[in-house]
Design an enzyme around this catalytic site. Sequence first.
Site, PDB file in Angstrom:
ATOM      1  N   GLY A   1       3.059  41.768  19.389  1.00 50.38           N
ATOM      2  CA  GLY A   1       2.822  41.994  18.393  1.00 50.38           C
ATOM      3  C   GLY A   1       2.311  43.339  17.893  1.00 50.38           C
ATOM      4  O   GLY A   1       3.773  44.159  18.338  1.00 50.38           O
TER       5      GLY A   1
ATOM      6  N   ASP B   1      14.018  45.352  11.521  1.00 48.03           N
ATOM      7  CA  ASP B   1      14.567  45.422  10.466  1.00 48.03           C
ATOM      8  C   ASP B   1      13.692  44.384   9.559  1.00 48.03           C
ATOM      9  O   ASP B   1      12.739  44.820   8.156  1.00 48.03           O
ATOM     10  CB  ASP B   1      16.189  45.646   9.652  1.00 48.03           C
ATOM     11  CG  ASP B   1      16.412  46.904  10.694  1.00 48.03           C
ATOM     12  OD1 ASP B   1      16.063  48.178  10.380  1.00 48.03           O
ATOM     13  OD2 ASP B   1      17.740  46.244  10.815  1.00 48.03           O
TER      14      ASP B   1
END
Length: 296
Positions: free
Chosen positions: A224, A252
Amino acid sequence: MPILVCGSLAFDTIMTFEGRFAEQILPSQLHILNVSFLVPALRREYGGCAGNIAYGLRQLGAHAVPLATLGNDGQEYLARMQALGVDTAHVNSAAESYTAQAMIMTDRDNNQITAFHPGAMSMAHENPVPTRKDLTVAIISPDGRDAMLTHAKQLHAAGVPFVFDPGQGLPMFNGEELKQFIELATWITVNDYEGKMLSDRTGLSFQDIAARVRGLIVTLAEHGCEVWEGGQKTVVPGVKATEVVDPTGCGDAFRAALLHGLEQGWSLARCADLGNRMGAAKISTRGGQNYTAPSL
């Protein structure tokens, strides 16, 4: 509303090494390093941070506006972006250079070795931030060194809030230059390795950095990410990929989700949660720009 994506457009040559780099590189022989990797799988993809982020934004239905420079071999890439509905009004062409090229090799543990030829990206600073009133948010992603410095100053002067995402470009800047980026930026996003380097070079802790911007996000791959706001840390849990196929471009994809959420006025934690899901969707597919965004 339009989201300005400052960064690179590149062709990615992606190779898969079926072994482990650690088994081929002898630490005691690094002074005479001479290795060769057999890569049975090879493909060429559209890449570069601006291209990948713009693709992710379009997957989410957002209005992506790359600010980038292609080379004399970039017409195919330009046509692809236009076919995807990406606004290419601010994509320039450098007639005497090739488009940036990345050669990326991934081993069975998802470790990567990358070689990068900047090409036309080195002239990206000659393509200024457009003077348009409808830009709501922007990102400074890895690009030519001069372009990152110049565009950050131009965005700040224009009053456009932006994310500073140094990525693999972070080593190009010294501590004072990185402090300047922090002072100009509205948000900062780094992975854990980049975050450690940013902290070391500036002498600022994550708490210190977060106190100077509206928010700091430190991504932790499958674990995470940490969201720092006002000196306080919140951990946003990761999302398990259904199948780990290729990690190329998942960072990205996370940035695209972050920008989409910021443009929508979401909390930073909610932005990060979508980013984790986008990154997991990307890592479960093969190729640089061919995943399907999760539902919002």
